[in-house]
Design an enzyme around this catalytic site. Structure first.
Site, mmCIF file in Angstrom:
data_model
loop_
_atom_site.group_PDB
_atom_site.id
_atom_site.type_symbol
_atom_site.label_atom_id
_atom_site.label_comp_id
_atom_site.label_asym_id
_atom_site.label_seq_id
_atom_site.Cartn_x
_atom_site.Cartn_y
_atom_site.Cartn_z
ATOM 1 N N HIS A 278 27.190 20.050 19.168
ATOM 2 C CA HIS A 278 25.869 20.633 19.451
ATOM 3 C C HIS A 278 25.951 22.156 19.419
ATOM 4 C CE1 HIS A 278 22.030 21.237 21.706
ATOM 5 N NE2 HIS A 278 22.692 22.287 22.165
ATOM 6 N N GLU A 279 26.956 22.723 20.076
ATOM 7 C CA GLU A 279 27.093 24.180 20.108
ATOM 8 C C GLU A 279 27.431 24.739 18.729
ATOM 9 O OE1 GLU A 279 26.101 25.798 22.588
ATOM 10 O OE2 GLU A 279 25.897 24.068 23.909
ATOM 11 N N HIS A 282 24.449 25.532 16.493
ATOM 12 C CA HIS A 282 23.801 26.836 16.657
ATOM 13 C C HIS A 282 24.437 27.873 15.733
ATOM 14 C CE1 HIS A 282 21.326 25.440 19.862
ATOM 15 N NE2 HIS A 282 22.316 25.239 20.716
ATOM 16 N N GLU A 358 17.163 23.677 19.867
ATOM 17 C CA GLU A 358 18.036 22.792 20.631
ATOM 18 C C GLU A 358 17.936 21.352 20.136
ATOM 19 O OE1 GLU A 358 20.278 23.702 22.651
ATOM 20 O OE2 GLU A 358 19.698 25.799 22.886
#
Length: 418
Positions: A278-279, A282, A358
């Site tokens: 997930h990070e 970004h 997100e």
């Protein structure tokens, strides 16, 4: 006139507090739609009855504090203006030294210190609340240390900004806001660049992750995602909190993949890899740069409105607010007041954009790991450790949530691949 303004504000503020209290504590309850009872989004599936009660209490009080603190900040700036406190600080600084930079340093220190004192009770209450509900693990001594470091850091940045800002105002009364914005671009990028190696280590210790087997899997995931990284960093957040988190920070050569040690302790390997994916999303989707662009775009709008509005306010109410012109440092509280109001008013838009990024990061993580079960269990554990609400009130979502709600995230994870 001054008394009338203060009384009117306090009456309005009191009505606002009553409305927010009714909305959060009486009107809304943290419930999910009846058709979702018994599903993976139902708190009764992954929280004990006691944890559900604690979650509702903790989240509701924190939300209430947020909504009452924002106008409280406006009241603070209003008092400074109406009582001429900023003007007194400026006169004292002028008598103390003929040097402009030292003059600016004295003024910004006085304003920063007064702000620190005024808001300390609220900060202490937040700390106590977090401690009582088992979120914070930080001692009072360490909490005060972080608070003081943050005070000096904020003062130093304010001193730099004010020195440049008022130099530009005195050079160009009509276009200072545009020149300020141009200078803000390299300044913001520079802060982002130095944050992982200069600012963050002031508050926490960072070191290479101890679990080398897990590091290899994370780096392999990063390689698949096309992220150049040689190490994964661990930060000792267990000394401060029981909450879980991970992030990719910095720009250019200072980019870092960082994991809370609490995340390593409380999540299994699949869940950790999902969070890291997930990070990484970004980074891959350039969300950091989109965020900087969005921030600078909003700053452009804010500076433009501040320049036009502050000038009109000073022209009409300058005597009442003890401001003779924008050139005076005494106008700074007015600028901060306008910025605070505009920031709050535009926060729902900023949060919508943030929630979209997100959500894309969640989707990317599931595509990269091919493990939506890990996503579901991760969101459930994040809710449990942070005592978060699964389905928060609409106003809270609009003004506070930069992430989708846990209900939305769990539902999306379950539907992935259908």
């Amino acid at each position: 006139m001054r008394k009338k303004i203060i009384v009117s504000f306090l009456v309005t503020y009191g009505i606002f507090i009553a409305c927010i209290y009714f909305y959060l504590f009486i009107f809304h309850t943290d419930t999910i739609p009846a058709e979702l009872k018994g599903t993976s989004v139902d708190p009764e599936r992954f929280l004990t009855a006691h944890e559900i009660v604690l979650s509702e209490q903790y989240s509701t009080v924190r939300n209430f504090l947020f909504f009452i603190e924002v106008p409280f900040e406006w009241f603070f700036y209003l008092l400074i203006l109406l009582f001429g406190i900023g003007n007194l600080f400026e006169k004292w600084a002028n008598r103390t030294t003929p040097f402009t930079l030292i003059h600016n340093a004295i003024f910004t220190f006085c304003l920063s210190f007064l702000t620190f004192i005024f808001f300390y009770p609220l900060k202490f209450f937040r700390y106590t609340l977090s401690k009582n509900y088992g979120i914070s693990t930080q001692s009072f001594h360490d909490w005060m240390r972080d608070l003081l470091i943050n005070f000096w850091l904020d003062w130093f940045l304010l001193f730099i900004v004010v020195s440049v800002l008022y130099w530009l105002i005195r050079k160009s009364e009509n276009r200072w806001w545009l020149y300020t914005w141009f200078l803000a671009i390299p300044f913001v990028v520079f802060l982002m660049f130095i944050q992982p190696v200069v600012i963050d280590p002031l508050f926490n210790d960072f070191y290479e992750i101890k679990n080398k087997s897990l590091e290899e899997k994370i780096l392999s995931l990063a390689e698949t995602a096309g992220i150049p990284s040689e190490h994964v960093y661990e930060v000792n957040m267990s000394e401060k909190t029981n909450a879980l988190n991970a992030y990719v920070t910095g720009v250019g050569s200072n980019s870092r993949i960082v994991l809370y040690d609490t995340t390593l302790e409380k999540l299994n390997e699949d869940e950790i890899l999902f969070i890291m994916a997930h990070e990484m999303a970004h980074y891959v989707e350039k969300h950091i740069y989109f965020g900087i662009t969005g921030y600078l775009s909003l700053l452009f709008l804010l500076l433009f409105v501040v320049a036009k509005l502050a000038k009109k306010v000073i022209k009409k109410f300058g005597k009442l607010l003890h401001i003779s012109s924008m050139n005076n440092l005494a106008s700074l509280p007015l600028i901060l007041l306008i910025v605070s109001v505009l920031t709050f008013a535009t926060s729902p838009i900023s949060n919508v954009v943030s929630r979209q990024m997100e959500m894309r990061a969640d989707l990317y993580a599931m595509e990269l790991t091919k493990n939506n079960d890990a996503a579901v269990s991760t969101f459930q554990k994040l809710t449990k450790t942070g005592l978060s609400q699964v389905n928060p009130p609409t106003l809270v979502k609009w003004f506070r949530y930069g992430h989708p709600t846990m209900l939305e995230r769990i539902q999306m994870a379950e539907r992935y691949g259908d």
